[in-house]
Scaffold this motif. Structure first.
Motif, mmCIF file in Angstrom:
data_model
loop_
_atom_site.group_PDB
_atom_site.id
_atom_site.type_symbol
_atom_site.label_atom_id
_atom_site.label_comp_id
_atom_site.label_asym_id
_atom_site.label_seq_id
_atom_site.Cartn_x
_atom_site.Cartn_y
_atom_site.Cartn_z
ATOM 1 N N ASP A 31 46.834 47.198 45.740
ATOM 2 C CA ASP A 31 46.578 46.999 44.311
ATOM 3 C C ASP A 31 45.265 47.712 43.986
ATOM 4 O O ASP A 31 44.182 47.209 44.310
ATOM 5 N N ASP A 32 45.359 48.874 43.345
ATOM 6 C CA ASP A 32 44.157 49.683 43.124
ATOM 7 C C ASP A 32 43.119 48.966 42.275
ATOM 8 O O ASP A 32 41.908 49.067 42.532
ATOM 9 N N ALA A 33 43.553 48.244 41.243
ATOM 10 C CA ALA A 33 42.595 47.539 40.386
ATOM 11 C C ALA A 33 41.841 46.466 41.175
ATOM 12 O O ALA A 33 40.611 46.355 41.087
ATOM 13 N N ALA A 34 42.586 45.700 41.961
ATOM 14 C CA ALA A 34 41.952 44.667 42.782
ATOM 15 C C ALA A 34 41.087 45.300 43.867
ATOM 16 O O ALA A 34 40.015 44.778 44.204
ATOM 17 N N ALA A 35 41.548 46.428 44.421
ATOM 18 C CA ALA A 35 40.774 47.123 45.457
ATOM 19 C C ALA A 35 39.463 47.647 44.896
ATOM 20 O O ALA A 35 38.432 47.624 45.581
ATOM 21 N N ARG A 36 39.484 48.125 43.651
ATOM 22 C CA ARG A 36 38.238 48.586 43.022
ATOM 23 C C ARG A 36 37.259 47.419 42.850
ATOM 24 O O ARG A 36 36.055 47.570 43.089
ATOM 25 N N ARG A 37 37.770 46.280 42.435
ATOM 26 C CA ARG A 37 36.889 45.108 42.293
ATOM 27 C C ARG A 37 36.325 44.708 43.646
ATOM 28 O O ARG A 37 35.140 44.363 43.766
ATOM 29 N N PHE A 38 37.172 44.751 44.675
ATOM 30 C CA PHE A 38 36.718 44.414 46.025
ATOM 31 C C PHE A 38 35.633 45.384 46.474
ATOM 32 O O PHE A 38 34.613 44.971 47.043
ATOM 33 N N ALA A 39 35.852 46.684 46.233
ATOM 34 C CA ALA A 39 34.885 47.699 46.662
ATOM 35 C C ALA A 39 33.540 47.508 45.978
ATOM 36 O O ALA A 39 32.478 47.612 46.617
ATOM 37 N N ARG A 40 33.561 47.210 44.669
ATOM 38 C CA ARG A 40 32.293 47.015 43.949
ATOM 39 C C ARG A 40 31.558 45.772 44.459
ATOM 40 O O ARG A 40 30.327 45.765 44.524
ATOM 41 N N ALA A 41 32.312 44.751 44.844
ATOM 42 C CA ALA A 41 31.686 43.501 45.266
ATOM 43 C C ALA A 41 31.229 43.535 46.727
ATOM 44 O O ALA A 41 30.216 42.920 47.077
ATOM 45 N N HIS A 42 31.961 44.282 47.589
ATOM 46 C CA HIS A 42 31.693 44.161 49.024
ATOM 47 C C HIS A 42 31.373 45.474 49.741
ATOM 48 O O HIS A 42 30.673 45.459 50.755
ATOM 49 N N VAL A 43 31.903 46.601 49.255
ATOM 50 C CA VAL A 43 31.649 47.875 49.932
ATOM 51 C C VAL A 43 30.375 48.538 49.422
ATOM 52 O O VAL A 43 29.515 48.958 50.207
ATOM 53 N N VAL A 44 30.250 48.610 48.108
ATOM 54 C CA VAL A 44 29.083 49.263 47.497
ATOM 55 C C VAL A 44 27.761 48.661 47.968
ATOM 56 O O VAL A 44 26.846 49.413 48.345
ATOM 57 N N PRO A 45 27.615 47.324 47.993
ATOM 58 C CA PRO A 45 26.324 46.762 48.411
ATOM 59 C C PRO A 45 25.886 47.189 49.818
ATOM 60 O O PRO A 45 24.685 47.254 50.104
ATOM 61 N N GLY A 46 26.845 47.483 50.678
ATOM 62 C CA GLY A 46 26.497 47.899 52.028
ATOM 63 C C GLY A 46 25.895 49.283 52.119
ATOM 64 O O GLY A 46 25.292 49.649 53.135
ATOM 65 N N LEU A 47 26.056 50.082 51.054
ATOM 66 C CA LEU A 47 25.526 51.427 51.034
ATOM 67 C C LEU A 47 24.320 51.596 50.112
ATOM 68 O O LEU A 47 23.632 52.616 50.164
ATOM 69 N N LEU A 48 24.067 50.600 49.249
ATOM 70 C CA LEU A 48 22.952 50.701 48.319
ATOM 71 C C LEU A 48 21.634 50.255 48.956
ATOM 72 O O LEU A 48 21.624 49.485 49.883
#
Length: 208
Positions: free
Chosen positions: A191-208
């Motif tokens: 689910d791309d929409a749900a995956a985008r929400r997941f990425a913003r919540a959990h993937v992005v913080p690991g790289l910022l």
């Protein structure tokens, strides 16, 4: 991005005379998809690749080396396709967050399209798994180096803080490989929409 010869260290005497190397690897890939690895002979690969069996053995010591070369070649193509998808979806002026999210989405989409990996994990896991686990360092290094380049570019543009990108890139590469090997997950990969929400919540913080 490393050149094909560097990514395929088991290709013997790779040079200008091996301009059809990709065609040989593609022939092996198609044979693996048609018959599986166990039932694919070097003779069949040579026939499909349009070269003699002796020439094939001059390039690869045996089928094990050919399998590893195909795995690395497919990993390289996967990274190139993910990168192309990211460039198509987001402008280079986009924020680091947006680019990271689209990278995650492109990875999931590429994973869903990987026919060879899906087939081999279902039918011949005992053959393919070593090349992605105990002998999987070259694949991890390929993903790590691409991600490190991605992070370094965003750092040079002032969109990410300065830190050593390699440890973070390797952690993400190893996690990505785990996801490709075990797609049964609570991460919303379909689910791309749900995956985008997941990425913003959990993937992005690991790289910022």
């Amino acid at each position: 991005m490393a050149k094909l010869a560097k990514l395929l260290p088991l290709v013997r005497d790779a040079g200008a005379e091996d301009g059809n190397q990709a065609a040989v690897l593609d022939a092996a890939l198609m044979a693996f998809l048609d018959f599986g690895i166990k039932r694919t002979s070097m003779t069949e690969v040579a026939r499909r690749g349009g070269l003699s069996l002796a020439t094939l053995y001059r390039r690869f010591a045996g089928k094990s080396e050919l399998v590893q070369a195909v795995a690395l070649w497919q990993a390289k193509r996967f990274v190139e396709q993910v990168d192309a998808a990211v460039q198509a979806q987001v402008d280079r002026d986009a924020s680091a967050e947006d680019q990271i999210v689209e990278l995650f989405i492109a990875f999931l989409a590429g994973l869903r399209r990987n026919r060879l990996l899906e087939r081999l994990l279902n039918t011949e896991p005992e053959i393919v798994l070593p090349y992605l686990t105990v002998r999987g360092a070259p694949v991890i290094e390929l993903g790590r180096d691409y991600l490190a380049e991605f992070i370094t570019r965003l750092q040079s543009e002032g969109k990410l803080p300065q830190y050593d990108p390699l440890p973070v890139a390797e952690m993400v590469a190893r996690t990505s490989l785990s996801l490709s090997l075990t797609p049964q997950t609570m991460i919303p990969i379909d689910d791309d929409a749900a995956a985008r929400r997941f990425a913003r919540a959990h993937v992005v913080p690991g790289l910022l």
